[in-house]
Design a protein around this motif. Structure first.
Motif, short mmCIF file in Angstrom:
data_model
loop_
_atom_site.label_atom_id
_atom_site.label_comp_id
_atom_site.label_asym_id
_atom_site.label_seq_id
_atom_site.Cartn_x
_atom_site.Cartn_y
_atom_site.Cartn_z
N PHE A 9 0.84 -1.20 0.00
CA PHE A 9 0.00 0.00 0.00
C PHE A 9 0.87 1.25 0.00
CE2 PHE A 9 -2.43 -3.34 2.14
CZ PHE A 9 -3.65 -3.29 1.47
N ARG A 10 0.40 2.27 -0.73
CA ARG A 10 1.13 3.53 -0.74
C ARG A 10 0.18 4.68 -1.02
NH1 ARG A 10 5.55 2.63 -5.06
NH2 ARG A 10 5.24 0.45 -4.43
N ASP A 11 0.57 5.88 -0.56
CA ASP A 11 -0.19 7.09 -0.86
C ASP A 11 -0.05 7.45 -2.33
OD1 ASP A 11 -1.59 8.20 1.38
OD2 ASP A 11 0.35 8.56 2.33
N ALA A 12 -1.10 8.03 -2.88
CA ALA A 12 -1.05 8.54 -4.26
C ALA A 12 -1.80 9.86 -4.32
CB ALA A 12 -1.65 7.54 -5.24
N ASN A 13 -1.24 10.82 -5.02
CA ASN A 13 -1.90 12.10 -5.25
C ASN A 13 -1.88 12.38 -6.74
OD1 ASN A 13 -2.43 13.40 -2.48
ND2 ASN A 13 -0.33 12.67 -2.29
N ASN A 14 -3.05 12.59 -7.29
CA ASN A 14 -3.14 12.87 -8.71
C ASN A 14 -4.20 13.93 -8.94
OD1 ASN A 14 -5.69 11.40 -8.66
ND2 ASN A 14 -4.42 9.54 -8.57
#
Length: 389
Positions: free
Chosen positions: A220-225
């Motif tokens: 799991f990882r953070d994502a910003n788009n």
């Protein structure tokens, strides 16, 4: 798929057996080979003067499946970095192509107390506690406590194979040593991957942590788009549960809301038996130790409810198939579930409070790939909204 569970299970096992027969000529490996080539290659790399200059101490070990904790005769200092390069794995059933590699089954214990799982088979770990260093290879789970005692209710056995590991404690940090080692050579890409993991670590999203029982991971990882914040999940032959602590009363009005987009499921067979229990889900844990998990299924009808088929988890976890329409794969879907009513239907008399929200990814059985994203996770009760992600 038939609605008769017993017949469905027989058909599922039959399909697994046919796949296993089809792979007999070219079986899928559980990871890099743990044979003499591993020991020869790693021994050679450790002996290179440019590499050994960075090493405080190193050990090569082979671990049998029934073996308990093994001392490495290494005393760690808090903050020291060590790299573990591992190969091989254990088979539960070769005819069914069921097994797990060293990348999900290698654990370290520091000072007789602190237990940590290597995230992959090319992992670097920082000693959070000084003291003696021990190692064991085992399936995820089956712990009695967080200090590494084995649960006597789940005797170890029933698997075969070997896990080989090279444990290196560095003098001045891992990166310089791995850079030198990568210039000297490699074995099936283990050194290159270890260097990449140090250069590009994957941290859990803020406020979340992995369940200790299954260990840390890179799932799991953070994502910003452009569409805002989300939590990305990518699982392939591994397992992880990410947890977010809360303290929320469970009332008639409590709702779990979220959006998710599932691009790929880690299983194409019914997930309600142990050999095919690979899935993606979001879950709620309660103050009585039970959890209710809303999952995507490849084959089970929406609304199907079943107790987890895995040992230990069969006592605490209930699954609710929320989605299974393949036409919805790759789409963002908004969900809202009445948690108390769902618990009453699926489990029984509702408890008093919600204590955690989970994200679950399992792909350890079929060793396939699962990909999804989660966003806008909230616990709602009337006008009260607890934003989680």
């Amino acid at each position: 798929m038939t609605g008769n569970p017993a017949l469905r299970n027989v058909m599922t096992l039959g399909r697994l057996a046919l796949r296993g027969i089809g792979r007999l000529a070219s079986p899928r490996p559980l990871g890099p080979d743990a044979g003499p080539a591993f020991e020869q290659a790693l021994s050679g790399l450790l002996a290179e003067p440019a590499v050994s200059a960075h090493i405080r101490v190193a050990r090569l070990v082979s671990l049998a499946p029934e073996e308990g904790w093994r001392s490495l005769d290494i005393d760690l200092a808090t903050g020291e970095e060590m790299t573990v390069l591992a190969a091989g794995g254990y088979w539960a059933s070769k005819p069914l192509d069921l097994g797990f590699g060293a990348r999900i089954g290698l654990w370290l214990r520091m000072g007789g107390k602190t237990v940590v799982k290597t995230q992959t088979n090319s992992s670097t770990v920082t000693a959070s506690q000084g003291g003696s260093l021990e190692i064991v290879a085992k399936p995820p789970g089956e712990w009695a406590d967080e200090e590494g005692a084995f649960d006597p209710a789940y005797p170890r056995g029933g698997v075969e194979g070997i896990v080989a590991a090279c444990i290196i404690v560095w003098k001045q940090g891992a990166l310089a040593g791995l850079e030198a080692m990568s210039r000297a050579g490699d074995y099936e890409g283990l050194v290159a991957r270890a260097r990449e993991e140090v250069l590009n670590p994957v941290f859990p999203p803020q406020g979340w942590r992995y369940l200790w029982r299954l260990g840390e991971g890179r799932i799991f990882r953070d994502a910003n788009n452009g569409g805002g914040h989300s939590i990305c999940c990518h699982t392939a032959g591994d397992v992880g549960i990410l947890q977010y602590p809360v303290d929320v009363p469970l009332t008639e009005n409590t709702r779990l809301r979220w959006r998710w987009k599932v691009d790929r499921l880690p299983c194409d067979l019914p997930e309600d038996i142990q050999p095919t229990h690979d899935y993606l889900s979001i879950a709620v844990e309660f103050d009585n130790g039970q959890d209710l998990t809303y999952m995507w299924s490849s084959s089970l009808a929406e609304g199907t409810i079943f107790r987890c088929p895995l040992p230990y988890w069969d006592k605490v976890e209930t699954h609710w198939v929320l989605r299974s329409n393949p036409a919805d794969l790759g789409k963002w879907l908004a969900e809202e579930q009445p948690v108390r009513a769902d618990y009453a239907r699926a489990v029984g008399a509702p408890p008093a409070r919600i204590v955690k929200v989970w994200l679950i990814a399992v792909s350890v059985f079929q060793r396939r790939e699962g990909i999804c994203e989660y966003a806008d996770i909230e616990l709602v009760d009337g006008d009260r909204v607890l934003k989680i992600a």
